[in-house]
Design a protein around this motif. Structure first.
Motif, PDB file in Angstrom:
ATOM      1  N   LEU A  26       0.830  -1.203   0.000  1.00 44.58           N
ATOM      2  CA  LEU A  26       0.000   0.000   0.000  1.00 44.58           C
ATOM      3  C   LEU A  26       0.861   1.249   0.000  1.00 44.58           C
ATOM      4  O   LEU A  26       0.510   2.259  -0.631  1.00 44.58           O
ATOM      5  CB  LEU A  26      -0.925  -0.007   1.220  1.00 44.58           C
ATOM      6  CG  LEU A  26      -1.902   1.170   1.326  1.00 44.58           C
ATOM      7  CD1 LEU A  26      -2.806   1.255   0.098  1.00 44.58           C
ATOM      8  CD2 LEU A  26      -2.732   1.071   2.600  1.00 44.58           C
ATOM      9  N   SER A  27       1.986   1.205   0.673  1.00 42.70           N
ATOM     10  CA  SER A  27       2.908   2.340   0.693  1.00 42.70           C
ATOM     11  C   SER A  27       3.300   2.752  -0.723  1.00 42.70           C
ATOM     12  O   SER A  27       3.343   3.950  -1.048  1.00 42.70           O
ATOM     13  CB  SER A  27       4.157   1.989   1.501  1.00 42.70           C
ATOM     14  OG  SER A  27       5.153   2.978   1.376  1.00 42.70           O
ATOM     15  N   VAL A  28       3.569   1.777  -1.570  1.00 43.52           N
ATOM     16  CA  VAL A  28       3.992   2.056  -2.954  1.00 43.52           C
ATOM     17  C   VAL A  28       2.861   2.673  -3.757  1.00 43.52           C
ATOM     18  O   VAL A  28       3.055   3.673  -4.454  1.00 43.52           O
ATOM     19  CB  VAL A  28       4.495   0.763  -3.627  1.00 43.52           C
ATOM     20  CG1 VAL A  28       4.790   1.018  -5.110  1.00 43.52           C
ATOM     21  CG2 VAL A  28       5.747   0.245  -2.923  1.00 43.52           C
ATOM     22  N   VAL A  29       1.658   2.113  -3.667  1.00 48.83           N
ATOM     23  CA  VAL A  29       0.560   2.610  -4.512  1.00 48.83           C
ATOM     24  C   VAL A  29       0.023   3.947  -4.018  1.00 48.83           C
ATOM     25  O   VAL A  29      -0.645   4.666  -4.772  1.00 48.83           O
ATOM     26  CB  VAL A  29      -0.579   1.575  -4.623  1.00 48.83           C
ATOM     27  CG1 VAL A  29      -0.074   0.286  -5.220  1.00 48.83           C
ATOM     28  CG2 VAL A  29      -1.254   1.322  -3.295  1.00 48.83           C
ATOM     29  N   LEU A  30       0.319   4.309  -2.771  1.00 50.91           N
ATOM     30  CA  LEU A  30      -0.125   5.601  -2.244  1.00 50.91           C
ATOM     31  C   LEU A  30       0.938   6.685  -2.381  1.00 50.91           C
ATOM     32  O   LEU A  30       0.710   7.828  -1.982  1.00 50.91           O
ATOM     33  CB  LEU A  30      -0.496   5.475  -0.765  1.00 50.91           C
ATOM     34  CG  LEU A  30      -1.812   4.783  -0.431  1.00 50.91           C
ATOM     35  CD1 LEU A  30      -2.020   4.770   1.072  1.00 50.91           C
ATOM     36  CD2 LEU A  30      -2.992   5.456  -1.120  1.00 50.91           C
ATOM     37  N   ASP A  31       2.081   6.344  -2.927  1.00 47.99           N
ATOM     38  CA  ASP A  31       3.161   7.314  -3.067  1.00 47.99           C
ATOM     39  C   ASP A  31       2.675   8.511  -3.893  1.00 47.99           C
ATOM     40  O   ASP A  31       2.249   8.362  -5.035  1.00 47.99           O
ATOM     41  CB  ASP A  31       4.363   6.662  -3.754  1.00 47.99           C
ATOM     42  CG  ASP A  31       5.591   7.562  -3.735  1.00 47.99           C
ATOM     43  OD1 ASP A  31       5.695   8.373  -2.804  1.00 47.99           O
ATOM     44  OD2 ASP A  31       6.417   7.439  -4.650  1.00 47.99           O
ATOM     45  N   GLY A  32       2.705   9.692  -3.310  1.00 42.96           N
ATOM     46  CA  GLY A  32       2.200  10.878  -3.975  1.00 42.96           C
ATOM     47  C   GLY A  32       0.783  11.219  -3.575  1.00 42.96           C
ATOM     48  O   GLY A  32       0.347  12.368  -3.689  1.00 42.96           O
ATOM     49  N   PHE A  33       0.052  10.258  -3.103  1.00 42.03           N
ATOM     50  CA  PHE A  33      -1.323  10.479  -2.626  1.00 42.03           C
ATOM     51  C   PHE A  33      -1.294  11.048  -1.212  1.00 42.03           C
ATOM     52  O   PHE A  33      -1.941  12.029  -0.898  1.00 42.03           O
ATOM     53  CB  PHE A  33      -2.084   9.146  -2.665  1.00 42.03           C
ATOM     54  CG  PHE A  33      -3.501   9.211  -2.133  1.00 42.03           C
ATOM     55  CD1 PHE A  33      -4.567   9.333  -3.004  1.00 42.03           C
ATOM     56  CD2 PHE A  33      -3.770   9.128  -0.781  1.00 42.03           C
ATOM     57  CE1 PHE A  33      -5.872   9.385  -2.526  1.00 42.03           C
ATOM     58  CE2 PHE A  33      -5.063   9.176  -0.297  1.00 42.03           C
ATOM     59  CZ  PHE A  33      -6.122   9.301  -1.169  1.00 42.03           C
ATOM     60  N   ASP A  34      -0.542  10.392  -0.327  1.00 46.60           N
ATOM     61  CA  ASP A  34      -0.402  10.827   1.061  1.00 46.60           C
ATOM     62  C   ASP A  34       0.997  10.420   1.512  1.00 46.60           C
ATOM     63  O   ASP A  34       1.223   9.281   1.928  1.00 46.60           O
ATOM     64  CB  ASP A  34      -1.478  10.169   1.931  1.00 46.60           C
ATOM     65  CG  ASP A  34      -1.500  10.712   3.357  1.00 46.60           C
ATOM     66  OD1 ASP A  34      -0.416  10.922   3.932  1.00 46.60           O
ATOM     67  OD2 ASP A  34      -2.601  10.916   3.897  1.00 46.60           O
ATOM     68  N   THR A  35       1.935  11.355   1.414  1.00 46.42           N
ATOM     69  CA  THR A  35       3.336  11.048   1.677  1.00 46.42           C
ATOM     70  C   THR A  35       3.570  10.581   3.110  1.00 46.42           C
ATOM     71  O   THR A  35       4.305   9.611   3.349  1.00 46.42           O
ATOM     72  CB  THR A  35       4.218  12.283   1.400  1.00 46.42           C
ATOM     73  OG1 THR A  35       4.015  12.697   0.048  1.00 46.42           O
ATOM     74  CG2 THR A  35       5.686  11.954   1.606  1.00 46.42           C
ATOM     75  N   ALA A  36       2.925  11.246   4.078  1.00 45.36           N
ATOM     76  CA  ALA A  36       3.117  10.863   5.483  1.00 45.36           C
ATOM     77  C   ALA A  36       2.630   9.447   5.727  1.00 45.36           C
ATOM     78  O   ALA A  36       3.287   8.650   6.405  1.00 45.36           O
ATOM     79  CB  ALA A  36       2.391  11.844   6.395  1.00 45.36           C
ATOM     80  N   LEU A  37       1.479   9.122   5.169  1.00 48.36           N
ATOM     81  CA  LEU A  37       0.943   7.773   5.324  1.00 48.36           C
ATOM     82  C   LEU A  37       1.837   6.753   4.636  1.00 48.36           C
ATOM     83  O   LEU A  37       2.134   5.698   5.191  1.00 48.36           O
ATOM     84  CB  LEU A  37      -0.472   7.687   4.759  1.00 48.36           C
ATOM     85  CG  LEU A  37      -1.101   6.286   4.756  1.00 48.36           C
ATOM     86  CD1 LEU A  37      -1.240   5.762   6.179  1.00 48.36           C
ATOM     87  CD2 LEU A  37      -2.447   6.297   4.047  1.00 48.36           C
ATOM     88  N   SER A  38       2.283   7.091   3.439  1.00 48.75           N
ATOM     89  CA  SER A  38       3.146   6.180   2.685  1.00 48.75           C
ATOM     90  C   SER A  38       4.421   5.875   3.468  1.00 48.75           C
ATOM     91  O   SER A  38       4.849   4.720   3.556  1.00 48.75           O
ATOM     92  CB  SER A  38       3.496   6.792   1.328  1.00 48.75           C
ATOM     93  OG  SER A  38       4.231   5.893   0.539  1.00 48.75           O
ATOM     94  N   ASN A  39       5.013   6.911   4.071  1.00 49.88           N
ATOM     95  CA  ASN A  39       6.237   6.717   4.863  1.00 49.88           C
ATOM     96  C   ASN A  39       5.964   5.871   6.108  1.00 49.88           C
ATOM     97  O   ASN A  39       6.790   5.034   6.498  1.00 49.88           O
ATOM     98  CB  ASN A  39       6.826   8.063   5.267  1.00 49.88           C
ATOM     99  CG  ASN A  39       7.386   8.842   4.085  1.00 49.88           C
ATOM    100  OD1 ASN A  39       7.698   8.260   3.046  1.00 49.88           O
ATOM    101  ND2 ASN A  39       7.508  10.150   4.227  1.00 49.88           N
ATOM    102  N   THR A  40       4.821   6.105   6.741  1.00 49.38           N
ATOM    103  CA  THR A  40       4.459   5.328   7.926  1.00 49.38           C
ATOM    104  C   THR A  40       4.265   3.861   7.580  1.00 49.38           C
ATOM    105  O   THR A  40       4.749   2.974   8.285  1.00 49.38           O
ATOM    106  CB  THR A  40       3.166   5.881   8.562  1.00 49.38           C
ATOM    107  OG1 THR A  40       3.395   7.223   9.003  1.00 49.38           O
ATOM    108  CG2 THR A  40       2.733   5.029   9.750  1.00 49.38           C
TER     109      THR A  40
END
Length: 446
Positions: free
Chosen positions: A264-278
């Motif tokens: 999910l981190s990969v597919v959300l990259d650019g959508f929500d950076t903080a969430l992706s990093n978490t």
């Protein structure tokens, strides 16, 4: 747009899809693998049922039995044998039996007399901090270092394959942590707490064709709603979401992600950076499941039992072994004995870079020595799960806050899966049911 998109076809995604189906909510399930179920993987070898993922399901509240009945597997359930009540711990390279009773704890050679006295002194130990701390630190403070090393560590290595001095007491042992703060002692807390009565008897179970029989049954009921595509990215629209897959673009008002955190981190990259990093920071440990079948005439079990677990300070690579033929004799051929050997985890991460055949030989040698087996097995096969079990480290509540914040800021986007609901199959089945129930209420409201 009206269809709910479920991303990921592991047990979390399948249970979510099934609950949407029951609720009459239209959906599509997107999973890149043709064979679904995530780490649930079963096969049949010489009339013996092999499970490379979960080997049994602890159904405390009846949710697994209810799901099995709904998908037509009521008569396929197998209850665990009485052997599961006896477990062994390795100390000084010898098997020491343990049963769930105080008398066994007092008589066992797993811990010394001094260690027993320290553990029994738990009610007189002052309560510690309310803040989060590791399971190891928490229980070492309550019952002493030796009991933690020889009882707690092997058990949690078997369940979470984790480092007990990193995983969170508030995530893993929330009830015991609360009892310490409320009663000053976990023993006194257990004794003074009223047990909730339930008409449902807990059960440890499997299915006649292995755990995968459950996931296959769910897939068989919803196969017309499954898309075998890979999720590439997710983008928020003014209303709803746009999901790009390997086959095109799909728009939906509601999206439920049951993808692993790192995916999910990969597919959300650019959508929500903080969430992706978490999500990227969530730790998963590898596990090697080695399945071994011996001719029954070549092995003499000391007695029937669930299997054995190995404390890390025994300096043995093997984490433990499940005696599948003892706990589920119906799943083994009459002339064979089947064992599951577990290797890897937080203390053995380099296993993903090693030659698996060499690791197999190493752990088989350890197992054979501990079990006094000389002949070679009749069959052996391993499966390496690179990212098998998420770790709920100290401070994991901060991860939960980020997930909750993201959902609040993006109505219609939901995050589920074992890193949200818990690592066991029943945890994921229960989490899916709760989530879909809340979505059903939302839809009815609007």
């Amino acid at each position: 747009m009206k269809e709910v998109l479920v991303l990921g076809g592991g047990i979390s995604g399948l249970a979510t899809a099934w609950n949407l189906h029951k609720a009459g909510i239209p959906f599509k399930l997107i999973e890149k693998q043709v064979s679904m179920g995530g780490v649930i993987s079963s096969k049949i070898i010489d009339d013996t049922i092999i499970d490379f993922g979960p080997n049994s399901l602890r159904d405390r509240d009846g949710s697994i039995r209810k799901l099995a009945k709904e998908v037509g597997l009521k008569d396929e359930i197998i209850d665990i044998s009485e052997a599961f009540k006896t477990r062994f711990i390795i100390r000084n390279r010898e098997l020491q039996a343990l049963k769930p009773s105080l008398s066994t704890l007092l008589t066992t050679d797993v811990i010394s007399g001094k260690g027993k006295l320290r553990a029994l002194a738990e009610p007189f130990i002052p309560k510690g901090i309310a803040e989060d701390e590791s399971v190891g630190s928490f229980l070492e403070r309550r019952i002493g270092k030796e009991a933690v090393e020889y009882l707690v560590d092997p058990v949690f290595s078997g369940i979470y394959a984790g480092d007990i001095y990193k995983i969170s007491k508030k995530e893993i042992l929330p009830t015991l942590a609360e009892k310490e703060q409320k009663f000053g002692s976990i023993v006194m807390g257990v004794l003074r707490s009223k047990k909730e009565k339930s008409d449902i008897k807990p059960m440890v179970l499997t299915f006649k064709k292995g755990i995968q029989q459950l996931t296959e049954a769910i897939v068989g009921k919803i196969s017309d709603r499954v898309l075998n595509e890979e999720v590439i990215s997710i983008r928020a629209l003014e209303q709803g979401f746009e999901v790009e897959t390997s086959n095109g673009i799909i728009q939906a008002e509601r999206v439920i992600s049951c993808l692993p955190a790192h995916s999910l981190s990969v597919v959300l990259d650019g959508f929500d950076t903080a969430l992706s990093n978490t999500l990227e920071s969530i730790d998963y440990v590898p596990m090697l499941s080695t399945q071994v079948i011996f001719n029954k005439k070549d092995v003499e079990l000391p007695q029937s039992g669930f299997g054995f677990l190995i404390p890390r300070n025994e300096n043995i690579r093997l984490l433990g072994a499940i005696w599948k033929s003892s706990i589920f004799p119906e799943l083994s051929s009459d002339d064979k004995l089947h064992f599951t050997l577990m290797t890897g985890g937080a203390h053995d991460r380099d296993i993903i870079n090693e030659n698996i055949q060499q690791v197999e030989e190493e752990v088989l040698a350890e197992f054979s020595e501990l079990m006094n087996i000389t002949p070679k097995p009749a069959w052996m096969e391993s499966k390496l799960w690179h990212q098998a079990i998420p770790q709920f480290h100290v401070g994991y509540q901060s991860v939960r806050k980020v997930l909750k914040r993201m959902q609040a800021e993006n109505p219609g986007f939901y995050i589920g899966g074992n890193y949200r609901w818990g690592v066991s199959v029943p945890d994921c089945v229960g989490g899916a049911e709760v989530l879909v129930h809340s979505i059903k209420k939302e839809i009815a409201y609007f």
